[in-house]
Design an enzyme around this catalytic site. Structure first.
Site, PDB file in Angstrom:
ATOM      1  CG  HIS A 207      -2.083  -0.992   0.967  1.00 33.67           C
ATOM      2  ND1 HIS A 207      -2.024  -2.285   1.417  1.00 33.67           N
ATOM      3  CD2 HIS A 207      -3.248  -0.875   0.284  1.00 33.67           C
ATOM      4  CE1 HIS A 207      -3.130  -2.916   1.043  1.00 33.67           C
ATOM      5  NE2 HIS A 207      -3.882  -2.093   0.353  1.00 33.67           N
ATOM      6  NE  ARG A 314      -6.260   0.875  -1.763  1.00 33.53           N
ATOM      7  CZ  ARG A 314      -5.851   1.011  -3.026  1.00 33.53           C
ATOM      8  NH1 ARG A 314      -5.793   2.203  -3.577  1.00 33.53           N
ATOM      9  NH2 ARG A 314      -5.512  -0.043  -3.741  1.00 33.53           N
ATOM     10  NE  ARG A 350     -10.797  -1.169   0.595  1.00 31.98           N
ATOM     11  CZ  ARG A 350      -9.569  -1.413   0.151  1.00 31.98           C
ATOM     12  NH1 ARG A 350      -9.373  -2.327  -0.776  1.00 31.98           N
ATOM     13  NH2 ARG A 350      -8.544  -0.745   0.621  1.00 31.98           N
ATOM     14  CD  GLU A 448      -9.612  -7.595  -1.564  1.00 33.12           C
ATOM     15  OE1 GLU A 448      -8.667  -6.940  -2.007  1.00 33.12           O
ATOM     16  OE2 GLU A 448     -10.343  -7.191  -0.650  1.00 33.12           O
ATOM     17  CG  ASN A 471      -3.348  -4.200  -5.874  1.00 32.83           C
ATOM     18  OD1 ASN A 471      -3.027  -4.277  -7.044  1.00 32.83           O
ATOM     19  ND2 ASN A 471      -3.863  -3.106  -5.343  1.00 32.83           N
ATOM     20  CG  ASP A 472      -5.140  -7.917  -1.031  1.00 27.04           C
ATOM     21  OD1 ASP A 472      -4.041  -8.177  -0.514  1.00 27.04           O
ATOM     22  OD2 ASP A 472      -5.811  -6.922  -0.729  1.00 27.04           O
ATOM     23  NE  ARG A 482      -1.024  -5.555  -1.756  1.00 26.96           N
ATOM     24  CZ  ARG A 482      -2.174  -4.895  -1.689  1.00 26.96           C
ATOM     25  NH1 ARG A 482      -3.259  -5.510  -1.233  1.00 26.96           N
ATOM     26  NH2 ARG A 482      -2.269  -3.653  -2.076  1.00 26.96           N
ATOM     27  CB  CYS A 519     -10.703  -1.268  -7.910  1.00 31.08           C
ATOM     28  SG  CYS A 519     -10.852  -2.483  -6.593  1.00 31.08           S
TER      29      CYS A 519
HETATM   30  C1  PEP Z   1      -6.559  -4.882  -4.265  1.00 28.18           C
HETATM   31  O1  PEP Z   1      -6.308  -5.721  -3.406  1.00 28.18           O
HETATM   32  O2  PEP Z   1      -6.316  -5.041  -5.470  1.00 28.18           O
HETATM   33  C2  PEP Z   1      -7.191  -3.598  -3.891  1.00 28.18           C
HETATM   34  C3  PEP Z   1      -7.621  -2.763  -4.791  1.00 28.18           C
HETATM   35  O3  PEP Z   1      -7.255  -3.293  -2.579  1.00 28.18           O
HETATM   36  P1  PEP Z   1      -5.987  -2.883  -1.707  1.00 28.18           P
HETATM   37  O4  PEP Z   1      -4.824  -2.634  -2.652  1.00 28.18           O
HETATM   38  O5  PEP Z   1      -6.355  -1.686  -0.934  1.00 28.18           O
HETATM   39  O6  PEP Z   1      -5.759  -4.083  -0.848  1.00 28.18           O
HETATM   40 MG    MG Z   2      -7.123  -5.574  -1.439  1.00 30.93          MG
END
Ligand code: PEP
Ligand code: MG
Length: 587
Positions: A207, A314, A350, A448, A471-472, A482, A519
């Site tokens: 993040h 977020r 979210r 995710e 991402n997750d 990550r 997203c």
């Molecule tokens: C993701 O996981 O892709 C996402 C958009 O949420 P975050 O990056 O805040 O975990």
């Molecule tokens: Mg996420």
């Protein structure tokens, strides 16, 4: 610790360090070293039976620093800054001296105190002795002793600690150099802007990196030794595109980077011309381009980008960098500001995604595997009062425009049932109190977790819309933390498993007539725009900084023309062929 405690080395030495560029762009400015440790360290008593454990904790920290210094020695010996090797050796020798390896252990035993305090007491003792030394060379070693102590204190603290950022010089471009930065740290840069930041740790989709990209702030992470190699106030060039840091650049290098900086600025200005153009493919297929935000202060960037909605707010960032929780009213004001600001365009809020690399103040995550622990909806369901306050705030804001509720980290039908029941409860309360809200607020879920992607039909009917958090999804599918730079090279959006999951979710959602967005960072990666369009995606949400580049790619895409190549990507399980096909899509 003194603010100028970098490893001693030749004055104005010019050298280059390589890391992972996580946020593009070039910044030129003066280094501001962030030292995670202040001279203030905690002091607490430990029980007699805990002495051994505390000593082992100290030993582990010393070992960590020993490994760090060993790695630093290897790096400098084989790198352009080899003249630093003798200085690093001094630190290694100091660390092995009984003053560091033994004395603090004795203090822990005698005083039954924590390791930090023991080291701090030993440091006071050592520095007092330095004051009496006449030999200038030996007196100068005091700085080395402090630096070694600082390293051990940093190792004792681990990577999570707070950052009170205050640029020392407002008048120049400042570049923050830190061991590690949390997402909560970086979000503070809205108030104390830096031109760029560098960290010794970190991964590309942490993040921390995402926020840097959303703020269009060049950043390079995983530099390993930047904080000990770079000195306070030195001139540095940060190339976030290539992951390169040039310290004390030569006049020629500086001129070259200034030129590139200007070229990038011109390219950005050119892109602004398509800001209000509708995002539509060559064969007239419209595409929704929404923005991801962390705080209401991001709204200026959203307007600049021409986004037609907020695809991901977020909300957890409203909860960070503060000792208390935001009240329902305070949250309502924040959501209302964004919903009103978007003037009837959709705003997807979210619900709190706390946990993993995003911690609330004072709630240090002690779980062994925080990314697999009480994160996001799991946390909210365990804290019903907190969840209720947030849902009420979102619902109250919904009457000022078009709000949607997005639930993160959904994995099972049971969680959806509980989350929807919580929404229904919040609605019933507001109704009872006579408070106005949009009773049709759509409720969607983030896909995710691989289980949710695979078993999507299980709960898709209960939801109004879906959003893929790539991402997750990548983190959990490929089993890659990550935030861990040691495995960040394995983070691969083009892995056949990821492509199959993303394409499958888009297909299933479309078949069920459910709106589906992406997203995660894949949505803002212009190299993947055509691939996602080919998967059938018509709704992208990304940080505002990359929106216009994605729009430009959409404007020049012929959907019929990419169909066959996209089908080949999905049929292939050969990474090289997939990469070549994606290049072909972008040719
Ligand atoms: C993701 O996981 O892709 C996402 C958009 O949420 P975050 O990056 O805040 O975990
Ligand atoms: Mg996420």
């Amino acid at each position: 610790m003194s603010p100028d405690s970098a490893t001693p080395r030749a004055e104005n030495a010019c050298f280059t360090i390589h890391g992972i560029g996580v946020s593009g762009g070039i910044a030129i400015g003066h280094a501001h070293l962030f030292h995670g440790m202040s001279t203030e360290v905690a002091h607490y008593e430990i029980a007699g039976h805990d002495v051994g454990r505390e000593q082992r904790r100290y030993d582990r920290a010393v070992k960590e620093v020993r490994d760090e210094l060993q790695a630093l020695t290897d790096d400098v010996l084989h790198g352009p800054a080899s003249e630093l090797a003798p200085f690093v050796n001094v630190h290694r020798m100091l660390l092995e001296d009984a003053a560091f390896s033994e004395a603090p252990r004795e203090i822990i035993r005698e005083q039954r105190c924590n390791a930090e305090w023991a080291l701090r007491s030993q440091l006071d003792e050592l520095t007092a002795q330095f004051g009496d030394i006449e030999d200038e060379y030996l007196r100068e070693r005091e700085a080395d002793v402090r630096q070694v102590a600082e390293r051990v204190l940093a190792a004792l603290a681990g990577s999570r600690r707070r950052l009170p950022v205050k640029p020392a010089r407002e008048d120049a471009e400042m570049i923050l150099v830190a061991r590690d930065l949390s997402p909560a740290d970086v979000i503070l840069f809205h108030e104390h802007p830096f031109a760029a930041f560098l960290t010794d740790m970190g991964g590309a989709t942490s993040h921390t990196a995402i926020i840097a990209r959303s703020m269009a702030m060049p950043a390079v992470v995983a530099l390993h030794h930047s904080r000990s190699l770079i000195r306070e106030d030195e001139l540095i060039v940060v190339d976030g595109n290539e992951g390169i840091v040039v310290v004390n650049p030569s006049p020629a290098a500086l001129a070259e980077y200034r030129l590139r900086q200007n070229q990038e600025r011109l390219a950005r200005e050119k892109l602004r011309q398509i800001r209000s153009a509708p995002a539509i493919t060559l064969d007239r297929e419209p595409v929704a381009l929404h923005a991801n935000i962390e705080l209401p202060t991001d709204m200026d960037a959203v307007r600049e980008s021409g986004a037609t909605g907020i695809g991901l707010f977020r909300s957890e960032f409203l909860f960070m960098n503060r000792a208390d929780l935001p009240s329902e009213d305070e949250q309502y004001e924040a959501y209302r500001e964004v919903v009103e600001g978007m003037q009837g365009k959709p705003v997807t809020i979210r619900t709190l995604d706390i946990g993993a690399d995003k911690a609330l103040d004072g709630q240090e995550n002690l779980a062994e595997n925080p990314a697999l622990g009480l994160r996001a909806i799991r946390y909210c369901l365990a804290e019903p009062r907190l969840f209720n306050a947030q849902l009420r705030a979102i619902l109250r804001a919904s009457r000022h425009g078009r709000a949607q509720i997005l639930i993160p980290m959904i994995c099972s039908q049971h969680e959806i049932t509980l989350a929807l029941a919580a929404v229904a409860r919040a609605k019933a309360e507001l109704k009872e109190e006579g408070v106005k809200f949009d009773s049709q607020v759509p409720v969607g879920a983030m896909i995710e977790i691989p289980a949710a992607a695979i078993a999507l039909p299980m709960f898709i009917r209960s939801l109004d819309f879906l959003s893929i958090g790539t991402n997750d999804l990548i983190q959990y599918t490929l089993a890659i933390d990550r935030t861990d730079d040691a495995v960040s090279h394995l983070y691969d959006p083009l892995h056949p498993a990821i492509l199959a999951l993303v394409a499958g979710v888009i297909r299933t959602a479309t078949r069920h007539g459910k709106p589906i967005a992406v997203c995660g960072e894949m949505a803002g990666d212009v190299r993947l725009t055509r691939l996602l369009l080919g998967f059938g995606l018509r709704h992208f949400s990304m940080h505002p900084a990359s929106l216009l580049a994605v729009k430009q790619r959409i404007l020049t895409t012929d959907l019929a023309g990419i169909e066959a190549t996209v089908a080949k990507v999905l049929r292939s399980d050969d990474p090289d062929r997939i990469a070549a096909l994606v290049d072909k899509l972008n040719a």
